[in-house]
Design a protein around this motif. Structure first.
Motif, mmCIF file in Angstrom:
data_model
loop_
_atom_site.group_PDB
_atom_site.id
_atom_site.type_symbol
_atom_site.label_atom_id
_atom_site.label_comp_id
_atom_site.label_asym_id
_atom_site.label_seq_id
_atom_site.Cartn_x
_atom_site.Cartn_y
_atom_site.Cartn_z
ATOM 1 N N ASP A 317 0.837 -1.194 0.000
ATOM 2 C CA ASP A 317 0.000 0.000 0.000
ATOM 3 C C ASP A 317 0.880 1.256 0.000
ATOM 4 O O ASP A 317 2.109 1.174 -0.116
ATOM 5 C CB ASP A 317 -0.978 -0.014 1.181
ATOM 6 N N VAL A 318 0.255 2.412 0.131
ATOM 7 C CA VAL A 318 0.994 3.677 0.040
ATOM 8 C C VAL A 318 2.009 3.828 1.167
ATOM 9 O O VAL A 318 2.963 4.611 1.051
ATOM 10 C CB VAL A 318 0.022 4.879 0.050
ATOM 11 N N ASN A 319 1.849 3.077 2.256
ATOM 12 C CA ASN A 319 2.789 3.141 3.377
ATOM 13 C C ASN A 319 3.892 2.091 3.278
ATOM 14 O O ASN A 319 4.755 2.006 4.154
ATOM 15 C CB ASN A 319 2.032 2.962 4.695
ATOM 16 N N GLY A 320 3.833 1.281 2.214
ATOM 17 C CA GLY A 320 4.832 0.239 2.043
ATOM 18 C C GLY A 320 4.503 -1.042 2.769
ATOM 19 O O GLY A 320 5.326 -1.969 2.813
ATOM 20 N N ASP A 321 3.295 -1.124 3.351
ATOM 21 C CA ASP A 321 2.886 -2.330 4.063
ATOM 22 C C ASP A 321 2.290 -3.346 3.090
ATOM 23 O O ASP A 321 1.623 -2.984 2.110
ATOM 24 C CB ASP A 321 1.850 -1.990 5.133
ATOM 25 N N PRO A 326 -7.714 -10.128 -0.515
ATOM 26 C CA PRO A 326 -7.942 -10.210 -1.967
ATOM 27 C C PRO A 326 -8.690 -8.995 -2.502
ATOM 28 O O PRO A 326 -9.359 -8.268 -1.745
ATOM 29 C CB PRO A 326 -8.778 -11.485 -2.113
ATOM 30 N N ASP A 327 -8.551 -8.778 -3.795
ATOM 31 C CA ASP A 327 -9.265 -7.720 -4.523
ATOM 32 C C ASP A 327 -8.993 -6.321 -3.975
ATOM 33 O O ASP A 327 -9.844 -5.437 -4.054
ATOM 34 C CB ASP A 327 -10.777 -8.003 -4.533
ATOM 35 N N THR A 328 -7.786 -6.141 -3.432
ATOM 36 C CA THR A 328 -7.360 -4.835 -2.933
ATOM 37 C C THR A 328 -6.174 -4.360 -3.769
ATOM 38 O O THR A 328 -5.170 -5.067 -3.884
ATOM 39 C CB THR A 328 -6.947 -4.924 -1.450
ATOM 40 N N VAL A 329 -6.293 -3.187 -4.350
ATOM 41 C CA VAL A 329 -5.264 -2.696 -5.263
ATOM 42 C C VAL A 329 -4.047 -2.171 -4.502
ATOM 43 O O VAL A 329 -4.179 -1.460 -3.504
ATOM 44 C CB VAL A 329 -5.835 -1.585 -6.170
ATOM 45 N N GLY A 330 -2.877 -2.536 -4.981
ATOM 46 C CA GLY A 330 -1.629 -2.033 -4.420
ATOM 47 C C GLY A 330 -0.550 -2.060 -5.484
ATOM 48 O O GLY A 330 -0.766 -2.504 -6.614
ATOM 49 N N GLU A 331 0.635 -1.565 -5.130
ATOM 50 C CA GLU A 331 1.739 -1.593 -6.082
ATOM 51 C C GLU A 331 2.384 -2.971 -6.071
ATOM 52 O O GLU A 331 2.624 -3.554 -5.016
ATOM 53 C CB GLU A 331 2.775 -0.520 -5.753
ATOM 54 N N LEU A 332 2.670 -3.480 -7.260
ATOM 55 C CA LEU A 332 3.198 -4.831 -7.409
ATOM 56 C C LEU A 332 4.711 -4.844 -7.205
ATOM 57 O O LEU A 332 5.441 -4.081 -7.831
ATOM 58 C CB LEU A 332 2.852 -5.354 -8.804
ATOM 59 N N VAL A 333 5.153 -5.740 -6.326
ATOM 60 C CA VAL A 333 6.581 -5.930 -6.051
ATOM 61 C C VAL A 333 6.925 -7.379 -6.350
ATOM 62 O O VAL A 333 6.176 -8.291 -6.001
ATOM 63 C CB VAL A 333 6.923 -5.594 -4.580
ATOM 64 N N TYR A 334 8.070 -7.584 -7.010
ATOM 65 C CA TYR A 334 8.479 -8.936 -7.395
ATOM 66 C C TYR A 334 9.835 -9.270 -6.776
ATOM 67 O O TYR A 334 10.714 -8.409 -6.677
ATOM 68 C CB TYR A 334 8.580 -9.043 -8.922
ATOM 69 N N TYR A 335 9.990 -10.544 -6.375
ATOM 70 C CA TYR A 335 11.251 -11.039 -5.835
ATOM 71 C C TYR A 335 11.689 -12.261 -6.635
ATOM 72 O O TYR A 335 10.881 -13.158 -6.892
ATOM 73 C CB TYR A 335 11.102 -11.450 -4.368
ATOM 74 N N GLY A 336 12.967 -12.311 -7.038
ATOM 75 C CA GLY A 336 13.449 -13.484 -7.745
ATOM 76 C C GLY A 336 14.886 -13.309 -8.214
ATOM 77 O O GLY A 336 15.429 -12.207 -8.243
ATOM 78 N N ARG A 337 15.496 -14.428 -8.604
ATOM 79 C CA ARG A 337 16.891 -14.409 -9.063
ATOM 80 C C ARG A 337 17.029 -13.743 -10.426
ATOM 81 O O ARG A 337 18.153 -13.434 -10.853
ATOM 82 C CB ARG A 337 17.445 -15.833 -9.132
ATOM 83 N N ASN A 338 15.914 -13.533 -11.100
ATOM 84 C CA ASN A 338 15.946 -12.882 -12.413
ATOM 85 C C ASN A 338 15.852 -11.367 -12.327
ATOM 86 O O ASN A 338 15.910 -10.686 -13.358
ATOM 87 C CB ASN A 338 14.828 -13.422 -13.302
ATOM 88 N N VAL A 339 15.708 -10.807 -11.127
ATOM 89 C CA VAL A 339 15.708 -9.350 -10.986
ATOM 90 C C VAL A 339 17.103 -8.831 -11.322
ATOM 91 O O VAL A 339 18.100 -9.276 -10.746
ATOM 92 C CB VAL A 339 15.297 -8.927 -9.565
ATOM 93 N N THR A 340 17.162 -7.885 -12.243
ATOM 94 C CA THR A 340 18.450 -7.448 -12.790
ATOM 95 C C THR A 340 19.228 -6.571 -11.815
ATOM 96 O O THR A 340 18.727 -6.169 -10.760
ATOM 97 C CB THR A 340 18.241 -6.717 -14.118
ATOM 98 N N LEU A 341 20.460 -6.256 -12.203
ATOM 99 C CA LEU A 341 21.400 -5.579 -11.312
ATOM 100 C C LEU A 341 21.085 -4.107 -11.088
ATOM 101 O O LEU A 341 21.442 -3.539 -10.058
ATOM 102 C CB LEU A 341 22.817 -5.688 -11.892
ATOM 103 N N GLY A 342 20.435 -3.472 -12.041
ATOM 104 C CA GLY A 342 20.159 -2.041 -11.968
ATOM 105 C C GLY A 342 20.321 -1.421 -13.339
ATOM 106 O O GLY A 342 20.373 -2.120 -14.356
#
Length: 475
Positions: A317-321, A326-342
């Motif tokens: 959510d907007v506070n980073g929590d 379910p069915d609640t909109v928030g910002e999508l964050v992904y975790y994985g070994r395929n996340v690039t270096l920058g």
């Protein structure tokens, strides 16, 4: 072992076939790579000008095989962007189609094979590269910025393994290219199928051309991938009535497919005994982050699916929590070994280490249903997906204002349609021509509107929500 340095697994299997009749086995790729390794030193920075041709694919794999760091670019890259990238990064070598080698006077030819030529810089440039840096890609749909995405060897390998696993790929697959190999989605198709020992059928023709379908049928292609625009065009081509007995799988990524089109292709696949698999990804995650299993394609149409094997999603959510309901909109964050270096914006950035540490804040807003399937609902930042290319609206404004002195403009729109608002009626056609050329995107993706004044607040910031909607009179 990685697919790019364990080629002996499939030594006698066909790896690449192009429309000109050039064929290479996995053993041929290894031989080519060993020859390249005698010429190009390890940890060199090179530019590879890509086309969907055998020589281009072999050049790419040879770079991974020899620990050479390549920036993948289109062989028809816009001239000013190419000059900017060459000036910024100063590559030691270029891999380029033979017919283009005369265009680079500051480089000399040192090797030719499979229609590609390796050029060496006449002036030596030392570039310090981070030890795990493997590959550089432009942010898709680049509008002239030298900003690059840095991928590691682990990023590439883990994503290739994951995709091969959920698509259940093996060496009997025969995918045909519909996307450029310098585009992260197109490249992921090559990586994942090489992981499985399959043969890639390479064509520079598009789905609107008869030659594409002739090549498809002649070689009994089993799969293709496409962005939303691909599927829109396929429907107009009356794809549903085509006789394609060899086709087994269709994949879609590069932007959100409309729910209606998703449903129609899912119905077609179910009726014909084929697989339609919708996916979600970003260059910043090497390629794929999610997939919708084909068995769920109709039941969950409109969904981007679930995280790929080895990956994980969260909504915040907007506070980073973390959002659990379910069915609640928030910002999508992904975790994985395929996340690039920058990112890299200059040569100095190429020596930086891993700045993301396996976490990617996607900038997309999404929700999750009660079964754990995710749905994209919008974007947090000012990006659009135009025919599969990510376009930064602020960057478009910047380059238009730079090109057209004293022209006031603002950009908005929806996926596959970018709206440009300007205050000079005489500049409409010129703006369309310029932005189409600059982005490499067809003019039909852009609409230009003349308005009397760009709405702004007291501090001079554009009030995008006050821009007129659904105007007529577009180019």
């Amino acid at each position: 072992m990685s697919f790019y340095n364990d080629l002996k697994r499939y030594e006698n299997c066909t790896a690449a076939v192009d429309e000109a009749g050039n064929i290479a086995s996995y053993g041929d790729i290894e031989n080519f790579s060993e020859n390249v390794g005698k010429i190009v030193p390890k940890r060199s920075l090179v530019f590879l000008y890509c086309a969907n041709k055998t020589g281009s694919v072999l050049s790419y794999i040879s770079c991974l095989y020899n620990s050479v760091v390549a920036l993948l670019l289109s062989d028809s890259i816009e001239e000013s962007l190419n000059k900017e990238l060459l000036k910024t990064y100063k590559p030691s070598y270029l891999f380029i189609p033979i017919e283009k080698k005369e265009e680079f006077k500051e480089y000399s030819a040192v090797y030719e094979e499979y229609g590609y030529c390796i050029l060496k810089a006449l002036e030596k440039h030392e570039t310090i590269l981070y030890k795990d840096l493997a590959l550089l890609l432009t942010t898709s749909g680049s509008t002239g910025s030298p900003k690059l995405v840095k991928q590691s060897y682990e990023n590439i390998q883990s994503n290739a393994e994951s995709i091969a696993r959920y698509l259940e790929l093996d060496k009997t697959e025969r995918p045909i290219t519909t996307l450029p190999m310098n585009y992260t989605y197109g490249l992921s198709i090559i990586n994942s199928h090489f992981q499985a020992g399959a043969a890639i059928y390479l064509t520079t023709k598009g789905i609107l051309q008869k030659e594409f379908w002739d090549f498809f049928k002649k070689n009994k292609a089993t799969s293709f991938g496409g962005v939303p625009y691909t599927y829109e065009m396929l429907k107009k081509l009356r794809f549903f009535s085509m006789d394609l007995p060899s086709l087994k799988t269709m994949t879609q990524a590069g932007g959100k497919l409309s729910s209606e089109l998703h449903r129609q292709f899912a119905e077609y696949a179910a009726e014909k005994g084929k697989r339609f698999i919708v996916m979600y990804g970003q260059t910043e995650a090497t390629a794929r982050m999610s997939y919708l299993p084909y068995e769920k394609s109709l039941e969950k149409y409109g969904s981007m699916g679930i995280a790929i094997p080895g990956g994980k999603f969260e909504l915040i959510d907007v506070n980073g929590d973390v959002i659990d309901s379910p069915d609640t909109v928030g910002e999508l964050v992904y975790y994985g070994r395929n996340v690039t270096l920058g990112y890299a914006e200059n040569r100095e950035d190429l020596k930086k280490g891993d700045e993301r540490e396996g976490k990617l804040i996607t900038g997309d807003m999404a929700k999750m249903d009660s079964d754990g399937y995710f749905y994209i609902v919008g974007r947090k930042k000012r990006f659009l997906k135009i025919f599969g290319n990510r376009v930064n609206l602020d960057e478009c404004e910047r380059i238009i204002k730079k090109e057209f002195t004293n022209l006031e403009c603002a950009c908005g729109g929806v996926d596959d349609k970018l709206y440009i608002y300007i205050t000079d009626d005489n500049k409409k056609e010129s703006v369309i021509k310029f932005i189409s050329h600059k982005t490499g995107i067809h003019p039909s993706a852009f609409s230009v509107f003349k308005i009397d004044e760009i709405p702004k607040n007291d501090s001079g910031k554009i009030l995008y929500q006050k821009l007129p909607k659904n105007m007529g009179g577009e180019i």
